[in-house]
Structures are given as C-alpha cells and as structure tokens.
Design an enzyme around this catalytic site. Structure first.
Site: not given
Ligand code: BES
Ligand code: MN
Ligand code: MN
Length: 458
Positions: A87, A152
C-alpha cells in the site's frame, strides 16, 4: 555461493518493467475510494510469488488483504520472514508532481512514482532475488515466508490481529525488512533503531455557530485561540516537550552512541539545502542526527479552524482542531504519555470550550541488537550487493509491527534499507534510484545464502 551477476545483468529490464507495472496500481490504503486498486495490488504481489512456485495465500481481513507465501522448509537452515507493504500514501498535492504519481517515469537514473521507494521498489527486491535463485538454482538455500501487507500506511490494524491468530504459521528465526534508507548516496546502512509514535487528533468546540468577532470577541473563548495556547504549551523554546513525565523513561544517549553518530560523515549544509531551510532547529544540547534518530519529538501534522478563503472575514470560529504526533524512543510508553497529555490539556483548556482528544494510533520505539550472527550475515550481503560496508544508523520513522514481531514471534528484525533520505517519501515526486534497486536485488540474493549459513542455537 552461486554468482548471480550475469543473470541479474540480463534481467535488468524485466525487473524494472515489473516494478513499473506494480507502481501503476494506485493502492492508496488511507482512502476507501481506492479499495479495488488496493486489492489489485495484493493480487499482483501474490501472482509474482505464485509464478515463482511458492505456496501463496491471499488472506482476507476486514480491511485490506495480506499476501502470505512460503517456500519449502530447508532442514538445519534458519527460517526468514520478509515483511513489506504494497500500500502507498495518497499522492497529493497532485499539481506538484512533475510526472503523474501512478505513471512511473524514469529520469536521471531514478523511477518516479508514488510507492517507488516506500515500499514497492524496496519490497520487490526480495521477490526478484527469489526469482534469481529459482531461475538459476531451482531452489532456495533456506525457507522464506513472505508477509506483505496493505495497511502499513494506515496503522496495520488487521496485521496485528493476524499475527496473534497465525503465530505458529509465522514462526521464524529472523525478519527482514527493506523499508528504510541508506545513510547517503553510495553509503549503505543497516538501521538498528526506529522511533515509535503516538498520533492524536484534538478537536475544540466553542459557541454553537461561528460568531461576529466584533460583537462577541473578547466575551467568549475562541476555539482557535485556545488551540494555539494548547499546542504552544506542549513544546518550550528549547525544544523540550512539556507533557509531564514525558522524559521519565528516556534512556540518555550513551557516549558510545554519541561518538558513533558524530563519526558519520553528516553534512549540515547539504542537509539544509536538501530541505530548503537556512537554519536547523531542535532540542537544545543535541546534534541534528541525535535529534532525528534518538530523541523524542512532537510535531503538529495539520491544523484548522476559522476562515481560510480570500480576503479577511471577521469571524470567531465555533470549532478548531489539529492533528499532531509524538515520535517516541525506546522505553517510552505511549499509553502513559497519552494519559499525561490528556490530563495536561484538560487542565489548560478553559471552561466554555469542549475538548475531544482522539488517540489515532501508537507504537513504541525500539533498537535491535547489533551483535547477532544475522547482523553479520546481512553486513556481508550488503558488501556484495553494494560494493561497500554498511554503516549502522538509527532513523526517525516508524514501522510499528516490528515490536510485535519481537513480542509475538520472539524474533529480531534486520532493517536493510535501500532508499535515500531525498526520495520524497509521502511527498510529491517520490523516487527510487534504479541502481539501488538492482544493488538491493543482488544484496538480497546474497542475503539468502549468508543467512542460510547462520548456525541455529540449541
Ligand atoms: N517506510 C516508512 C517508515 C520509515 C520512514 C522508516 C522513514 C525509516 C525512515 C513507513 O512506510 C511509514 O511511513 N511509517 C509511518 C508509520 C505510521 C503511519 C504509524 C511513519 O513513520 O510515519
Ligand atoms: Mn514504508
Ligand atoms: Mn510510508
């Protein structure tokens, strides 16, 4: 260890075509209008794994389907689970994209599209490495379980439930995720810690309808004024968060970690240029990398209230609100922080304003051990794929399910990111460097070999 070089060279175009096919599917999970496309995304991933001979299941949930696939067991070799997500975030603001978000376009060595790096391109490297093994060796050197979800970007709710249900089925020795970043171009990294999160929406309601600000102003509490007071009270001018007890469980940064961060070739000038600011700003007493990777933060993500149109309108709005989130570090408890925040805001909110604080989602931060044989195996695989040893970093983003893998399945995660900080994730013109896509595939192919040789305890 087989040499995949000529095979991978030959397949470059096909691997890029396949990625572009997946990128054309607008699998936006936060917007229910795209439910059919989200489903197509899951089917596309399932089909790839099925074509490679894996046993695949499309697991139906009350939300978006989870793709689960496994290869045959290999005695005496560890079982690895690959987690990723098909997604993506919404693409808006649309008019800032140079080429449309769901028409993947190659420019200056990158592919531009929503999801290019987060997480379709990165996730697919572990599917293409499977293809490399199957088409050159006919089998894998260890068992892989693929768990690719479609929620996610909106909290992984259904995956949490599935993890509890399918604990035995998902049993494994280590989890591999590529959904993070390298330290910089040409400098791969292994991420050993991510922040947690506590996400809130605050809604304030005053009078029963908008009022004339001359006739009524000064006589009743204005929800927009109160909103600024409440939000303003949460962080002081030194960047310290004012929620009572907020820092109680925060472990001070060790000297070892501070000097390790300090030894990385981080250039503040370039960082400022990348994001278009003249000065950096944050919690007093900490460096930029410390603030970004290892100190908790609080950011307003959006706020509204009152008149936004052209010209001035002298109005005292009936409602105002904001979305904001704290990024948490290990040992901070999202529940305790939420409770303290609620008490603090209730104490500050004047009578005459009705306050509603909605908890949207939360997850704790974590660090994983650096001294495991799995880490060493991943280090060697990255050296083979990228031609350079990885550095060890933390990052400020969150992948909430990782903590659940530890708690429910008892396993640690390897965060092997092939992205870059300037990939524009969640923003216009998201991209993924195609050379890194191919290096990631090669590193992943070597990873299956390296992990297969890790001796199992007991
Ligand atoms: N891939 C990211 C997480 C990430 C971002 C890891 C930058 C390391 C550096 C993931 O898809 C994401 O966007 N996670 C969200 C989680 C939230 C919706 C609970 C985030 O970090 O905002
Ligand atoms: Mn991600
Ligand atoms: Mn993300």
């Amino acid at each position: 260890m087989p040499d995949f070089d000529s095979y991978l060279q030959e397949k470059r175009e096909q691997f890029e075509d396949d990625l572009c096919e997946l990128l054309r599917i607008p699998s936006i999970s936060t917007d229910s209008a795209y439910a059919a496309d989200v489903r197509r995304g899951s089917e596309w991933v399932a089909n790839q794994l099925e074509t490679l001979g894996l046993q695949v299941e499309l697991i139906e949930t009350k939300g978006n389907p989870i793709v689960y696939a496994e290869s045959p067991p290999v005695p005496d070799a560890p079982i690895v689970m690959v987690y990723g997500h098909y997604d993506v975030q919404p693409p808006d603001p649309l008019d800032e994209w140079i080429t449309p978000p769901f028409e993947p376009t190659k420019r200056d060595g990158n592919v531009y599209a929503r999801g290019a790096t987060d997480d379709k391109g990165q996730m697919l490297t572990h599917v293409k490495s499977l293809q490399a093994w199957m088409e050159t060796q006919g089998k894998l050197p260890l068992q892989i379980k693929y768990l690719i979800e479609g929620e996610e970007e909106c909290g992984s709710e259904c995956l949490y439930e599935y993890l509890t249900e399918a604990k035995e089925k998902l049993a494994c020795d280590v989890v591999v995720i590529s959904d993070t970043s390298q330290f910089g171009p040409g400098q791969p990294a292994i991420t050993y810690g991510l922040k947690g999160i506590a996400y809130f929406e605050l809604r304030l309601t005053g009078p029963k309808q908008d009022l004339h600000s001359g006739t009524f102003g000064g006589a009743v509490a204005n929800p927009a004024n109160v909103l600024t007071q409440l939000l303003g009270a949460m962080v002081d001018s030194d960047g310290r968060i004012q929620i009572p007890g907020f820092y109680n469980d925060v472990q001070p940064l060790s000297d070892r970690e501070r000097s390790q961060f300090g030894g990385l070739p981080f250039e503040e000038e370039r960082f400022m240029e990348q994001i278009g600011v003249k000065e950096l700003h944050g919690e007093k007493g900490y460096t930029t990398l410390e603030r970004r990777w290892a100190r908790p933060t609080l950011d307003i993500n959006g706020l509204w209230g009152g008149y936004q149109g052209e010209g001035g309108k002298t109005v005292l709005p009936a409602k105002a609100g904001a979305k904001f989130s704290c990024r948490l570090v290990p040992d901070q408890d999202p529940k305790a922080i939420t409770a303290a925040l609620r008490t603090m805001l209730a104490g500050l909110c004047p009578q005459g304003i009705e306050m509603e604080l909605i908890e949207m989602h939360s997850a704790p931060g974590f660090v994983v051990p650096l001294d495991s044989p799995f880490m060493s195996a991943a280090t060697r695989a990255i050296e083979r794929g990228f031609g350079r040893s990885p550095v060890f970093i933390r990052e400020g983003g969150s992948i909430p399910i990782v903590t659940e893998f530890k708690e429910k399945l008892g396993v640690d995660t390897l965060l092997l990111g092939w992205g870059l900080d300037d990939d524009n994730t969640h923003s216009p013109n998201e991209k993924f460097c195609l050379a890194d896509y191919h290096r990631g595939i090669k590193a992943s192919a070597h990873l299956w070999h390296e992990l297969s040789r890790v001796a199992l305890e007991s």
